[in-house]
Each structure stands twice: as structure tokens, then as C-alpha cells.
Design a protein around this motif. Structure first.
Motif, PDB file in Angstrom:
ATOM      1  N   GLU A 249      -3.325   5.990   6.074  1.00  0.00           N
ATOM      2  CA  GLU A 249      -4.696   6.373   5.901  1.00  0.00           C
ATOM      3  C   GLU A 249      -5.217   7.712   5.329  1.00  0.00           C
ATOM      4  N   GLU A 250      -4.224   8.552   5.437  1.00  0.00           N
ATOM      5  CA  GLU A 250      -4.151  10.083   5.125  1.00  0.00           C
ATOM      6  C   GLU A 250      -3.994  10.040   3.547  1.00  0.00           C
ATOM      7  N   LEU A 251      -3.067   9.184   2.884  1.00  0.00           N
ATOM      8  CA  LEU A 251      -2.814   8.998   1.296  1.00  0.00           C
ATOM      9  C   LEU A 251      -3.973   8.295   0.833  1.00  0.00           C
ATOM     10  N   TYR A 252      -4.283   7.270   1.469  1.00  0.00           N
ATOM     11  CA  TYR A 252      -5.181   6.258   0.927  1.00  0.00           C
ATOM     12  C   TYR A 252      -6.574   6.133   1.854  1.00  0.00           C
ATOM     13  N   PRO A 253      -7.546   7.063   1.744  1.00  0.00           N
ATOM     14  CA  PRO A 253      -8.603   6.913   2.714  1.00  0.00           C
ATOM     15  C   PRO A 253      -9.562   5.746   2.287  1.00  0.00           C
ATOM     16  N   GLU A 254      -9.637   5.387   0.996  1.00  0.00           N
ATOM     17  CA  GLU A 254     -10.363   4.209   0.612  1.00  0.00           C
ATOM     18  C   GLU A 254      -9.847   3.137   0.958  1.00  0.00           C
ATOM     19  N   PRO A 255     -10.485   1.799   1.353  1.00  0.00           N
ATOM     20  CA  PRO A 255      -9.822   0.568   1.577  1.00  0.00           C
ATOM     21  C   PRO A 255      -9.222   0.168   0.358  1.00  0.00           C
ATOM     22  N   PHE A 256      -8.208  -0.776   0.791  1.00  0.00           N
ATOM     23  CA  PHE A 256      -7.317  -1.506  -0.408  1.00  0.00           C
ATOM     24  C   PHE A 256      -7.959  -2.668  -0.695  1.00  0.00           C
ATOM     25  N   HIS A 257      -7.855  -3.302  -2.134  1.00  0.00           N
ATOM     26  CA  HIS A 257      -8.606  -4.161  -2.384  1.00  0.00           C
ATOM     27  C   HIS A 257      -7.757  -5.191  -3.066  1.00  0.00           C
ATOM     28  N   GLU A 258      -7.871  -6.445  -3.320  1.00  0.00           N
ATOM     29  CA  GLU A 258      -7.305  -7.407  -4.373  1.00  0.00           C
ATOM     30  C   GLU A 258      -7.903  -6.966  -5.883  1.00  0.00           C
ATOM     31  N   PRO A 259      -7.020  -7.218  -6.922  1.00  0.00           N
ATOM     32  CA  PRO A 259      -7.628  -6.995  -8.112  1.00  0.00           C
ATOM     33  C   PRO A 259      -8.565  -8.171  -8.488  1.00  0.00           C
ATOM     34  N   ALA A 260      -9.360  -8.114  -9.564  1.00  0.00           N
ATOM     35  CA  ALA A 260     -10.489  -9.123 -10.081  1.00  0.00           C
ATOM     36  C   ALA A 260      -9.554 -10.348 -10.446  1.00  0.00           C
ATOM     37  N   GLU A 261      -8.593 -10.155 -10.960  1.00  0.00           N
ATOM     38  CA  GLU A 261      -7.669 -11.323 -11.313  1.00  0.00           C
ATOM     39  C   GLU A 261      -6.293 -11.411 -10.578  1.00  0.00           C
TER      40      GLU A 261
END
Length: 229
Positions: A103-115
Motif C-alpha cells: 500500500e505504501e508503494l502502490y497507493p492506487e488500486p490495482f486493476h486488470e488490463p483492458a485485454e
């Protein structure tokens, strides 16, 4: 065959770019933590056009930049279906004690790619002029996959295998993370790993490259005493 590689991120995971000797389309393999800028620089330096992103498994150090780059270049990300959940919940793949760091390194949520395209055992992919074969190789994570591609024009090497965190030079991937299993890893080593020809070049997820003949002879985890346990 064109190959470029570099290690990136906190755990120094190897990222690879592969293309045919004459081609300009390329494949990105294991775009992990802090890999995006170096991928972009390599693409620009050699005049390459990414055609796909491939992941040997779903751990953060191998896919942290994968969705970003896949969407940026408008190409698919290929990953084994058993590790899909890690794309949106990386902590689930590396353990709850890593949550604060992630959470410190990546504060934004992760997501799958469009494809997103899901790998299965034995799948064959023709991309960027290269013919990849996927071999399911669990034990380190449920979706670990060996990605093999023929290596033409070399009398010493018949194929290249991106081995991820299954097999390293002199070692294997750890099995104590969520989804890891030491007995499943032994089955993988006895099966798809030892089935690799001796003239296979191994491009692992961490550390130096190797060849299968050397690993078969010297890697302690490929010896009968370990595989019988």
C-alpha cells in the motif's frame, strides 16, 4: 532472435523483451515493479513495437507494470487463469504481512488490463513472429507457467524457456507463500522441468541465465535425493 533483459524493483525480478532477429514487433515478459520506464526506453532504443505482455506468474514483482504497459501499448496481457486474482489483489499472492509495504508503494488500486487473455497448459501462442508454448508448472504459485520458444540458428541451443520463479540457476522458487506447495513443486520438477531438453536456455525470473544440462547435473533440487522426498 532478439533478447533484452534487465532486473527491476525491490526484489530485482528479471524483465525480458523478445523479438525475431528481423522483426520489430516484440513481446514483453514479466513486466514487474518499476519496469515500465526501462521497457519504454528499450522499445525506443531498438525501434520495437510491443505486441503482447506475457507473465510467467502473478506475483507483484513480475506483473506490477503488466496491466499499465498492456493498456499503454493497446496489447493483451497473457497470464495463467489460476493467478488472475493477483492482478487486483497482489497481497493475496505474497502474504498479509506485505500489505503495508504494497500500500505504501502502490497507493492506487490495482486493476486488470483492458485485454486479458488466460493461459492454459499446452496453449500455443503466435505473437510477434514468435511461437510460444505454455506449460503449467505450479508449486511456487498456482499459475506458474513455463514459456518456451524455439531458438533457431544456434547449434548449441534449441529453445529458450522463460522459467519465472520455477527454476533458477542452482535453485528453485520458494513454496512458502500463499498458494505455494512443496509437493506440487516436486511434481512440477519431476514433470515439465526435467522434461526440458538439455539444450534449453533458461531465462529465470531472478538471477543469471543457465542451461538445462547444467541444472540437471548440478542443481540440488533436480537430484533424486530431493525429488524422492
Amino acid at each position: 532472435m532478439f533478447l533484452a533483459s534487465f532486473a527491476s524493483g525491490l526484489w530485482q525480478a528479471n524483465c525480458y523483451l523478445a523479438a525475431t532477429a528481423a522483426g520489430k514487433d516484440c513481446v514483453i515478459v514479466d513486466a514487474g515493479m518499476e519496469a515500465a520506464d526501462q521497457v519504454r526506453a528499450t522499445v525506443t532504443q531498438y525501434g520495437l513495437t510491443p505486441a503482447a505482455v506475457l507473465a510467467t506468474h502473478g506475483h507483484l514483482d513480475h506483473v506490477a507494470s503488466a496491466a499499465l504497459l498492456a493498456d499503454e501499448y493497446g496489447v493483451p496481457l497473457w497470464l495463467h487463469e489460476a493467478d488472475r486474482f493477483m492482478l487486483t489483489d497482489p497481497v493475496a499472492g505474497i502474504g498479509e504481512d506485505s500489505r503495508a509495504l504494497v500500500e505504501e508503494l502502490y497507493p492506487e488500486p490495482f486493476h486488470e488490463p483492458a485485454e486479458l487473455r488466460l493461459l492454459t497448459d499446452g496453449a500455443e501462442l503466435e505473437v510477434a513472429g514468435l511461437n510460444f508454448r505454455a506449460s503449467h508448472a505450479p508449486g511456487h504459485s498456482p499459475g506458474c507457467t513455463l514459456l518456451s520458444v524455439p531458438y533457431p540458428g544456434d547449434d548449441q541451443i534449441s529453445q529458450v524457456v522463460f522459467s519465472g520463479d520455477v527454476l533458477f540457476a542452482g535453485a528453485i522458487g520458494r513454496t512458502d507463500l500463499p498458494g505455494g506447495d512443496p509437493e506440487v513443486m516436486r511434481q512440477t520438477l519431476r514433470g515439465p522441468v526435467l522434461d526440458l531438453p538439455d539444450d534449453t536456455a533458461l531465462l529465470p525470473g531472478h538471477g543469471p541465465q543457465s542451461v538445462m544440462a547444467r541444472e540437471r547435473a548440478t542443481n540440488p533440487y533436480l537430484q533424486p535425493a530431493f525429488l524422492r522426498n
